[in-house]
Design a protein around this motif. Sequence first.
Motif, mmCIF file in Angstrom:
data_model
loop_
_atom_site.group_PDB
_atom_site.id
_atom_site.type_symbol
_atom_site.label_atom_id
_atom_site.label_comp_id
_atom_site.label_asym_id
_atom_site.label_seq_id
_atom_site.Cartn_x
_atom_site.Cartn_y
_atom_site.Cartn_z
ATOM 1 N N THR A 96 0.650 -1.208 0.000
ATOM 2 C CA THR A 96 0.000 0.000 0.000
ATOM 3 C C THR A 96 0.684 1.271 0.000
ATOM 4 O OG1 THR A 96 0.653 0.031 2.030
ATOM 5 C CG2 THR A 96 -1.218 -1.180 1.534
ATOM 6 N N ASP A 97 0.146 2.209 -0.539
ATOM 7 C CA ASP A 97 0.753 3.519 -0.621
ATOM 8 C C ASP A 97 2.205 3.345 -0.997
ATOM 9 O OD1 ASP A 97 -1.616 4.480 0.032
ATOM 10 O OD2 ASP A 97 -1.109 5.129 2.036
ATOM 11 N N ALA A 98 2.457 2.264 -1.778
ATOM 12 C CA ALA A 98 3.827 1.842 -2.066
ATOM 13 C C ALA A 98 4.576 2.889 -2.854
ATOM 14 C CB ALA A 98 3.801 0.548 -2.837
ATOM 15 N N HIS A 99 3.897 3.832 -3.417
ATOM 16 C CA HIS A 99 4.564 4.775 -4.317
ATOM 17 C C HIS A 99 4.862 6.108 -3.649
ATOM 18 C CE1 HIS A 99 0.350 5.164 -4.250
ATOM 19 N NE2 HIS A 99 0.335 6.269 -4.951
ATOM 20 N N TYR A 100 4.481 6.305 -2.395
ATOM 21 C CA TYR A 100 4.678 7.611 -1.771
ATOM 22 C C TYR A 100 6.025 7.734 -1.074
ATOM 23 C CZ TYR A 100 -0.359 8.450 -2.111
ATOM 24 O OH TYR A 100 -1.626 8.645 -2.560
ATOM 25 N N GLN A 101 6.601 8.930 -1.088
ATOM 26 C CA GLN A 101 7.735 9.220 -0.213
ATOM 27 C C GLN A 101 7.497 10.534 0.508
ATOM 28 O OE1 GLN A 101 11.409 9.744 -2.461
ATOM 29 N NE2 GLN A 101 10.330 9.490 -4.378
ATOM 30 N N LYS A 102 7.942 10.563 1.765
ATOM 31 C CA LYS A 102 7.778 11.766 2.571
ATOM 32 C C LYS A 102 8.843 12.778 2.158
ATOM 33 C CE LYS A 102 7.443 13.394 7.249
ATOM 34 N NZ LYS A 102 8.535 13.733 8.147
ATOM 35 N N LEU A 103 8.409 13.952 1.713
ATOM 36 C CA LEU A 103 9.354 14.944 1.200
ATOM 37 C C LEU A 103 9.026 16.324 1.729
ATOM 38 C CD1 LEU A 103 9.427 13.841 -2.552
ATOM 39 C CD2 LEU A 103 11.314 13.633 -0.944
ATOM 40 N N THR A 119 1.258 23.759 6.061
ATOM 41 C CA THR A 119 0.175 24.626 6.506
ATOM 42 C C THR A 119 -0.460 25.261 5.272
ATOM 43 O OG1 THR A 119 1.420 25.088 8.510
ATOM 44 C CG2 THR A 119 -0.362 26.602 7.980
ATOM 45 N N VAL A 120 -1.769 25.265 5.225
ATOM 46 C CA VAL A 120 -2.471 25.924 4.124
ATOM 47 C C VAL A 120 -2.112 27.406 4.167
ATOM 48 C CG1 VAL A 120 -4.740 26.502 3.163
ATOM 49 C CG2 VAL A 120 -4.343 24.235 4.183
ATOM 50 N N LEU A 136 0.114 25.286 -0.241
ATOM 51 C CA LEU A 136 0.575 24.650 0.983
ATOM 52 C C LEU A 136 2.016 25.096 1.215
ATOM 53 C CD1 LEU A 136 -0.233 22.427 3.089
ATOM 54 C CD2 LEU A 136 0.960 20.800 1.620
ATOM 55 N N ARG A 137 2.338 25.381 2.489
ATOM 56 C CA ARG A 137 3.686 25.868 2.800
ATOM 57 C C ARG A 137 4.293 25.015 3.911
ATOM 58 N NH1 ARG A 137 3.258 31.868 3.830
ATOM 59 N NH2 ARG A 137 2.189 31.148 5.683
ATOM 60 N N ASP A 138 5.595 24.779 3.818
ATOM 61 C CA ASP A 138 6.321 24.248 4.981
ATOM 62 C C ASP A 138 7.518 25.167 5.196
ATOM 63 O OD1 ASP A 138 8.286 23.507 3.171
ATOM 64 O OD2 ASP A 138 8.001 21.338 3.419
ATOM 65 N N GLY A 139 8.471 24.775 6.026
ATOM 66 C CA GLY A 139 9.610 25.651 6.279
ATOM 67 C C GLY A 139 10.518 25.840 5.073
ATOM 68 N N THR A 140 10.289 25.071 3.998
ATOM 69 C CA THR A 140 11.240 25.092 2.869
ATOM 70 C C THR A 140 10.667 25.690 1.593
ATOM 71 O OG1 THR A 140 10.626 22.922 1.951
ATOM 72 C CG2 THR A 140 12.192 22.928 3.786
#
Length: 269
Positions: A96-103, A119-120, A136-140
């Motif tokens: 499952t979800d075999a194709h996702y990577q956390k980035l 964060t939206v 969507l925003r993160d620190g990067t």
Amino acid sequence: AGKTYELIAHRTREYWGTVRRIDPASVFEMDRATRPYTFDNVDYETGEIRIAPHTPCPVLLGVRGVDPKILEKAFRMLRIHEPVEFVTIFESNQGTDAHYQKLRIRDLRDGVSAIVEGTVSEHPRTDIGSHVFFKLRDGTGEVFCAAYEPTKSFRKIVLQLIPGDEVIAFGAVKQKPQGLTLNLEKIYVRKLAKKVIRRPPTCPNCGKRMKSLGKRRGYRCKKCGFKLGKEAEEALEVRRQLREGFYEVPPSARRHLTKPLSIEPPTLR
Ligand SMILES: [Zn+2]
């Protein structure tokens, strides 16, 4: 493409066939701390832990997830009251979800399937073709997220997001004219922001709703001429219709590799 992984802890021989000594509370704590990067740890309906087999085999426990580092962290969170012979981490197609990577957002590339925490940062809007977009925003960095027309009612969920909502977005990243865009397949709404509506105050002199004199210029009563500064505005907190939790696109819009949410425990917190 990313894979799913399973961490397996093995028992020492003298414990084979005995009751597994794992503190169930620690499994629930681990589940809350590592979801959705690990899954199937507990069954919230029955209150059972699912990481330990019930057979007299040499396996103490197995934790499944999408990132080996998070599996190691999850394992360290468990309180185990027996010796562990050794620990292995396998790649797994089970699940499952075999194709996702956390980035992180700055590491997104055209063609990857990603899990992005962020964060939206901009109100969702419906565009030509009834596609819904938000930022969507993160620190990067910042990335567009899209719920396209074929995702149907999933768009109604996405349209309820507001800036400040903390989410985890799952989907395929594509280069589009507006920039890199994550084509949403699932979204985990982790923390809702407060929704506040601001409006002019009522006149303290005659009770009538005052009129704004323009941005940052305060308010004036049309009836009696009384004036108040900008700080007199009323701020009302509005109840959110949206609930925290997992949402996914309907089966017709799902790529076949994406694991349906219905086989995960229904309650998250
Ligand atoms: Zn007045």
